[in-house]
Design a protein around this motif. Structure first.
Motif, PDB file in Angstrom:
ATOM      1  N   GLY A 138       0.789  -1.220   0.000  1.00 24.24           N
ATOM      2  CA  GLY A 138       0.000   0.000   0.000  1.00 24.24           C
ATOM      3  C   GLY A 138       0.820   1.268   0.000  1.00 24.24           C
ATOM      4  O   GLY A 138       0.301   2.341  -0.279  1.00 24.24           O
ATOM      5  N   GLN A 139       2.103   1.160   0.285  1.00 18.51           N
ATOM      6  CA  GLN A 139       2.966   2.339   0.311  1.00 18.51           C
ATOM      7  C   GLN A 139       3.634   2.557  -1.050  1.00 18.51           C
ATOM      8  O   GLN A 139       3.709   1.639  -1.873  1.00 18.51           O
ATOM      9  CB  GLN A 139       4.040   2.194   1.380  1.00 18.51           C
ATOM     10  N   GLY A 140       4.138   3.761  -1.248  1.00 14.30           N
ATOM     11  CA  GLY A 140       4.837   4.082  -2.477  1.00 14.30           C
ATOM     12  C   GLY A 140       5.928   5.108  -2.233  1.00 14.30           C
ATOM     13  O   GLY A 140       5.891   5.843  -1.240  1.00 14.30           O
ATOM     14  N   VAL A 141       6.887   5.126  -3.138  1.00 17.90           N
ATOM     15  CA  VAL A 141       7.977   6.100  -3.125  1.00 17.90           C
ATOM     16  C   VAL A 141       8.213   6.552  -4.561  1.00 17.90           C
ATOM     17  O   VAL A 141       7.796   5.890  -5.505  1.00 17.90           O
ATOM     18  CB  VAL A 141       9.279   5.509  -2.523  1.00 17.90           C
ATOM     19  N   ILE A 142       8.891   7.672  -4.725  1.00 16.14           N
ATOM     20  CA  ILE A 142       9.117   8.217  -6.064  1.00 16.14           C
ATOM     21  C   ILE A 142      10.603   8.399  -6.321  1.00 16.14           C
ATOM     22  O   ILE A 142      11.357   8.764  -5.415  1.00 16.14           O
ATOM     23  CB  ILE A 142       8.325   9.535  -6.253  1.00 16.14           C
ATOM     24  N   THR A 143      11.005   8.082  -7.554  1.00 17.45           N
ATOM     25  CA  THR A 143      12.385   8.273  -7.994  1.00 17.45           C
ATOM     26  C   THR A 143      12.374   8.943  -9.365  1.00 17.45           C
ATOM     27  O   THR A 143      11.360   8.919 -10.062  1.00 17.45           O
ATOM     28  CB  THR A 143      13.142   6.929  -8.138  1.00 17.45           C
ATOM     29  N   PRO A 144      13.521   9.483  -9.774  1.00 14.71           N
ATOM     30  CA  PRO A 144      13.636   9.910 -11.169  1.00 14.71           C
ATOM     31  C   PRO A 144      13.433   8.704 -12.093  1.00 14.71           C
ATOM     32  O   PRO A 144      13.587   7.553 -11.681  1.00 14.71           O
ATOM     33  CB  PRO A 144      15.063  10.450 -11.266  1.00 14.71           C
TER      34      PRO A 144
ATOM     35  N   TYR B  95      -2.885   3.426  -5.323  1.00 10.93           N
ATOM     36  CA  TYR B  95      -3.321   4.424  -6.300  1.00 10.93           C
ATOM     37  C   TYR B  95      -3.377   5.817  -5.688  1.00 10.93           C
ATOM     38  O   TYR B  95      -2.937   6.790  -6.304  1.00 10.93           O
ATOM     39  CB  TYR B  95      -4.677   4.013  -6.899  1.00 10.93           C
ATOM     40  N   ARG B  96      -3.898   5.924  -4.463  1.00  6.19           N
ATOM     41  CA  ARG B  96      -3.956   7.231  -3.789  1.00  6.19           C
ATOM     42  C   ARG B  96      -2.557   7.802  -3.571  1.00  6.19           C
ATOM     43  O   ARG B  96      -2.302   8.979  -3.822  1.00  6.19           O
ATOM     44  CB  ARG B  96      -4.661   7.099  -2.436  1.00  6.19           C
TER      45      ARG B  96
ATOM     46  N   ALA C 132      -1.815  -2.524 -13.938  1.00  6.60           N
ATOM     47  CA  ALA C 132      -2.819  -3.217 -13.115  1.00  6.60           C
ATOM     48  C   ALA C 132      -2.102  -3.740 -11.870  1.00  6.60           C
ATOM     49  O   ALA C 132      -1.670  -4.890 -11.812  1.00  6.60           O
ATOM     50  CB  ALA C 132      -3.461  -4.345 -13.897  1.00  6.60           C
ATOM     51  N   ILE C 133      -1.971  -2.897 -10.863  1.00  2.00           N
ATOM     52  CA  ILE C 133      -1.215  -3.235  -9.652  1.00  2.00           C
ATOM     53  C   ILE C 133      -1.828  -4.457  -8.966  1.00  2.00           C
ATOM     54  O   ILE C 133      -3.042  -4.524  -8.789  1.00  2.00           O
ATOM     55  CB  ILE C 133      -1.166  -2.037  -8.688  1.00  2.00           C
ATOM     56  N   SER C 134      -0.980  -5.403  -8.612  1.00  2.00           N
ATOM     57  CA  SER C 134      -1.328  -6.642  -7.894  1.00  2.00           C
ATOM     58  C   SER C 134      -2.111  -7.657  -8.723  1.00  2.00           C
ATOM     59  O   SER C 134      -2.460  -8.713  -8.221  1.00  2.00           O
ATOM     60  CB  SER C 134      -2.093  -6.356  -6.593  1.00  2.00           C
ATOM     61  N   ALA C 135      -2.395  -7.361  -9.989  1.00  2.00           N
ATOM     62  CA  ALA C 135      -3.221  -8.257 -10.800  1.00  2.00           C
ATOM     63  C   ALA C 135      -2.401  -9.285 -11.586  1.00  2.00           C
ATOM     64  O   ALA C 135      -2.963 -10.062 -12.341  1.00  2.00           O
ATOM     65  CB  ALA C 135      -4.104  -7.454 -11.751  1.00  2.00           C
ATOM     66  N   GLY C 136      -1.103  -9.309 -11.385  1.00  2.00           N
ATOM     67  CA  GLY C 136      -0.260 -10.304 -12.035  1.00  2.00           C
ATOM     68  C   GLY C 136       0.070 -11.418 -11.068  1.00  2.00           C
ATOM     69  O   GLY C 136      -0.820 -12.104 -10.555  1.00  2.00           O
ATOM     70  N   ILE C 137       1.347 -11.566 -10.761  1.00  2.00           N
ATOM     71  CA  ILE C 137       1.805 -12.649  -9.894  1.00  2.00           C
ATOM     72  C   ILE C 137       1.218 -12.567  -8.483  1.00  2.00           C
ATOM     73  O   ILE C 137       1.127 -13.568  -7.777  1.00  2.00           O
ATOM     74  CB  ILE C 137       3.348 -12.703  -9.860  1.00  2.00           C
TER      75      ILE C 137
ATOM     76  N   GLU D 113     -12.346   3.227  -8.856  1.00  2.00           N
ATOM     77  CA  GLU D 113     -13.032   3.972  -7.801  1.00  2.00           C
ATOM     78  C   GLU D 113     -12.067   4.916  -7.093  1.00  2.00           C
ATOM     79  O   GLU D 113     -12.414   6.062  -6.797  1.00  2.00           O
ATOM     80  CB  GLU D 113     -13.689   3.013  -6.805  1.00  2.00           C
ATOM     81  N   THR D 114     -10.856   4.453  -6.838  1.00  2.00           N
ATOM     82  CA  THR D 114      -9.867   5.276  -6.125  1.00  2.00           C
ATOM     83  C   THR D 114      -9.410   6.449  -6.979  1.00  2.00           C
ATOM     84  O   THR D 114      -9.359   7.596  -6.516  1.00  2.00           O
ATOM     85  CB  THR D 114      -8.668   4.407  -5.691  1.00  2.00           C
ATOM     86  N   VAL D 115      -9.070   6.186  -8.223  1.00  2.00           N
ATOM     87  CA  VAL D 115      -8.617   7.257  -9.115  1.00  2.00           C
ATOM     88  C   VAL D 115      -9.769   8.208  -9.430  1.00  2.00           C
ATOM     89  O   VAL D 115      -9.586   9.427  -9.472  1.00  2.00           O
ATOM     90  CB  VAL D 115      -7.961   6.676 -10.387  1.00  2.00           C
ATOM     91  N   GLY D 116     -10.958   7.662  -9.617  1.00  2.00           N
ATOM     92  CA  GLY D 116     -12.132   8.511  -9.866  1.00  2.00           C
ATOM     93  C   GLY D 116     -12.407   9.453  -8.708  1.00  2.00           C
ATOM     94  O   GLY D 116     -12.725  10.633  -8.908  1.00  2.00           O
TER      95      GLY D 116
END
Length: 176
Positions: free
Chosen positions: A65-71, A102-103, A121-126, A140-143
């Motif tokens: 559920g967490q995220g970080v940003i890089t170049p 997504y948030r 599609a986050i988490s929808a693969g492996i 719903e989240t992005v909307g």
């Protein structure tokens, strides 16, 4: 397929997330150690070059559920948001963790004053999240976020398969 919600256009395309030169921020479906892997994660790391591994590993570990940003390094984008999606299970914490990805990605893109973001599609693969459930949570989240963004004007879902594209396009079409 695309739809305007608030000031944002949300769209679904079939394609390669590493080939979105008109998008400022792309989102990586990362593992918690941010060490690269298969699927979207591997493709983004290969396209961005070895500097991405160094930059993202310095920010690890993160929780589901967490995220970080890089170049974005060698990618045609400015930034990569690395989100650790949850592994699918019947645990009640799992859907909120997926929504948080997504948030968080939108918040990090907004912090950079980006006008555009692309999601896989986050988490929808492996990680095994059923496509229709993952798509509904994502849309719903992005909307919901689209109604209050400041800089973001475009959110693109870049789906690798016809099945994923169809699930996300369906979720977008019924978004209220």
């Amino acid at each position: 397929m695309q739809r305007a919600i608030g000031e944002m256009t949300i769209e679904c395309i079939k394609g390669d997330i590493t080939d979105q030169g008109d998008i400022e921020v792309i989102v990586n479906a990362a593992n918690q150690q941010l060490k690269g892997g298969g699927g979207v994660d591997g493709a983004i790391h290969r396209a961005a070059g070895p500097q991405l591994v160094e930059a993202s590993r310095a920010l690890a570990p993160i929780s589901a559920g967490q995220g970080v940003i890089t170049p974005a390094f060698d990618l045609p984008n400015d930034w990569v948001v690395h989100c650790a999606g949850p592994v699918y299970s019947d645990d009640p914490d799992v859907p909120p963790q997926l929504a948080a990805c997504y948030r968080t990605a939108i918040e990090l893109a907004e912090d950079k004053a980006a006008a555009s973001i692309a999601f896989p599609a986050i988490s929808a693969g492996i990680y095994g999240y059923p496509l229709s459930e993952a798509a509904t949570i994502a849309m719903e989240t992005v909307g919901e976020a689209a109604r209050s963004v400041i800089s973001l004007r475009r959110a693109r879902f870049v789906l690798f398969s016809d099945e994923a594209h169809d699930a996300f396009a369906e979720a977008l079409s019924i978004l209220t």
